[in-house]
Write a protein that holds these residues in place. Sequence first.
Motif, PDB file in Angstrom:
ATOM      1  N   VAL A 165       0.875  -1.181   0.000  1.00 17.41           N
ATOM      2  CA  VAL A 165       0.000   0.000   0.000  1.00 17.41           C
ATOM      3  C   VAL A 165       0.910   1.229   0.000  1.00 17.41           C
ATOM      4  N   LEU A 166       0.567   2.230  -0.813  1.00 17.88           N
ATOM      5  CA  LEU A 166       1.398   3.440  -0.862  1.00 17.88           C
ATOM      6  C   LEU A 166       0.589   4.654  -0.380  1.00 17.88           C
ATOM      7  N   VAL A 167       1.141   5.334   0.620  1.00 22.59           N
ATOM      8  CA  VAL A 167       0.569   6.615   1.067  1.00 22.59           C
ATOM      9  C   VAL A 167       1.449   7.701   0.461  1.00 22.59           C
ATOM     10  N   GLN A 177      -1.750   6.080 -11.405  1.00 18.58           N
ATOM     11  CA  GLN A 177      -1.666   5.215 -12.588  1.00 18.58           C
ATOM     12  C   GLN A 177      -1.167   3.806 -12.244  1.00 18.58           C
ATOM     13  N   TYR A 178      -0.204   3.716 -11.328  1.00 17.37           N
ATOM     14  CA  TYR A 178       0.479   2.428 -11.148  1.00 17.37           C
ATOM     15  C   TYR A 178       0.140   1.689  -9.866  1.00 17.37           C
ATOM     16  N   ILE A 179      -0.447   2.380  -8.890  1.00 23.13           N
ATOM     17  CA  ILE A 179      -0.668   1.726  -7.585  1.00 23.13           C
ATOM     18  C   ILE A 179      -2.156   1.779  -7.224  1.00 23.13           C
ATOM     19  N   PRO A 180      -2.879   0.709  -7.473  1.00 22.95           N
ATOM     20  CA  PRO A 180      -4.312   0.733  -7.110  1.00 22.95           C
ATOM     21  C   PRO A 180      -4.510   0.924  -5.602  1.00 22.95           C
ATOM     22  N   LYS A 181      -3.628   0.340  -4.790  1.00 21.95           N
ATOM     23  CA  LYS A 181      -3.806   0.445  -3.324  1.00 21.95           C
ATOM     24  C   LYS A 181      -3.043   1.668  -2.806  1.00 21.95           C
ATOM     25  N   HIS A 182      -3.578   2.851  -3.119  1.00 22.53           N
ATOM     26  CA  HIS A 182      -2.892   4.065  -2.664  1.00 22.53           C
ATOM     27  C   HIS A 182      -3.826   4.963  -1.872  1.00 22.53           C
ATOM     28  N   PHE A 183      -3.206   5.708  -0.952  1.00 24.73           N
ATOM     29  CA  PHE A 183      -3.888   6.837  -0.320  1.00 24.73           C
ATOM     30  C   PHE A 183      -3.097   8.075  -0.742  1.00 24.73           C
ATOM     31  N   ASN A 184      -3.729   8.938  -1.499  1.00 26.49           N
ATOM     32  CA  ASN A 184      -3.082  10.175  -1.947  1.00 26.49           C
ATOM     33  C   ASN A 184      -3.622  11.306  -1.058  1.00 26.49           C
ATOM     34  N   LEU A 185      -2.758  11.841  -0.203  1.00 24.83           N
ATOM     35  CA  LEU A 185      -3.207  12.842   0.774  1.00 24.83           C
ATOM     36  C   LEU A 185      -2.879  14.232   0.270  1.00 24.83           C
ATOM     37  N   LEU A 216      -5.453   3.238   7.361  1.00 26.26           N
ATOM     38  CA  LEU A 216      -4.640   2.093   6.920  1.00 26.26           C
ATOM     39  C   LEU A 216      -5.272   0.754   7.295  1.00 26.26           C
ATOM     40  N   LYS A 217      -6.279   0.794   8.161  1.00 23.13           N
ATOM     41  CA  LYS A 217      -6.962  -0.469   8.513  1.00 23.13           C
ATOM     42  C   LYS A 217      -8.092  -0.770   7.535  1.00 23.13           C
ATOM     43  N   THR A 218      -8.265   0.074   6.524  1.00 25.50           N
ATOM     44  CA  THR A 218      -9.374  -0.106   5.586  1.00 25.50           C
ATOM     45  C   THR A 218      -8.847  -0.291   4.167  1.00 25.50           C
ATOM     46  N   PRO A 219      -9.719  -0.786   3.271  1.00 31.89           N
ATOM     47  CA  PRO A 219      -9.326  -0.869   1.859  1.00 31.89           C
ATOM     48  C   PRO A 219      -9.903   0.303   1.052  1.00 31.89           C
ATOM     49  N   PHE A 220     -10.208   1.414   1.704  1.00 35.33           N
ATOM     50  CA  PHE A 220     -10.899   2.508   1.014  1.00 35.33           C
ATOM     51  C   PHE A 220      -9.870   3.474   0.412  1.00 35.33           C
ATOM     52  N   TYR A 221      -9.150   2.964  -0.588  1.00 36.11           N
ATOM     53  CA  TYR A 221      -8.054   3.724  -1.196  1.00 36.11           C
ATOM     54  C   TYR A 221      -8.597   4.901  -1.994  1.00 36.11           C
TER      55      TYR A 221
END
Length: 290
Positions: free
Chosen positions: A95-97, A139-147, A201-206
């Motif tokens: 996962v990428l933040v 584009q490349y990381i579906p599991k991301h949180f962009n803050l 981070l405990k959720t999949p709500f990217y």
Amino acid sequence: MKIAVTGAQGLLGEECLRTLGAEHEMIPLPPHGDLDLVNFHATRDWFLAHKPDVIIHTAANRDPDSCELNPDLAWTSNTLVTWNVVNAARELDAVLVHASSDSVFPGDRDLPYHEFDEARDPINLYGRTKLASEKLVRQYIPKHFNLRMPLLFGRTGGMARNNLLKLYAAARAGKKTVAAGDAVSSACSVRDIARSLSVMLKTPFYGTYHFANSGSCSRASYLQSFLKIIGMDPDMVTVSTIDAINRPARRCRNIFLQSRLLEPVFGITLQSIDDALTETAADLKADGLI
Ligand SMILES: NC(=O)c1ccc[n+]([C@@H]2O[C@H](COP(=O)([O-])OP(=O)(O)OC[C@H]3O[C@@H](n4cnc5c(N)ncnc54)[C@H](OP(=O)(O)O)[C@@H]3O)[C@@H](O)[C@H]2O)c1
């Protein structure tokens, strides 16, 4: 979870290590001098050796003026570094933040920008490098949180990277700090962001999320509020204007962030700027820094 943090000595990175360290195994990336994330293979090797489940990527050159004066450095420190971290996250399926900025917007309206507004037309090079970095992440990381974050403040980062500590040191030495009264924006405490991440981070709500303590402030008024809170003279801040300060990079006069998602998705409501500054002052006192 095993969480790696880039920019671990910085304002946001150090706070993430402290707050999330209560629940997770935290791995700080080495300081810039020991591992330059501009180096693709050194970066990849470090991540493959440590295999984090989550990467919190805060390392960047966040100074709009040095970015404007040195475009090569700006694209390298911000976007190339993000490319390298994105590739490590992709290889590890981590996962990428990503730490982004309100600077991806042009600040051309009085209404706040929310998550469904299109990021477009940054007014300076720093904003363009952050927008390009966001695009790589999306584009490349579906599991991301962009803050997307506004002006940040907190207890961390040390004298070199913490504007409140710099202000305090200058005021103690009887030196006035000049700040613009017409650069009005949202602001956010890094502690609030780190606490929010512990929930997110405990959720999949990217996806992309905006952060702002409630209210707004000018660059000058937030510094004055802090001095008042710690019992020092707010007149140690000289109120000026963006034009008079005349920095190399253009600055927005009004830029506000609003979250339409944090409360409904995660149940997160952020405190006011004044409450967050009061908490920060107490934290700095507790750490013996003021
Ligand atoms: N601070 C704000 O008001 C603000 C507002 C909105 C968004 N953001 C974003 O939030 C993130 C964190 O900001 P921050 O205020 O915590 O920044 P910071 O205090 O300046 O910390 C950034 C850290 O990254 C390191 N770094 C930079 N380039 C590197 C490289 N090539 N290799 C390894 N390490 C490198 C820096 O080390 P050196 O100092 O030794 O180079 C520093 O320790 C940034 O992405 C920034 O764009 C910040």
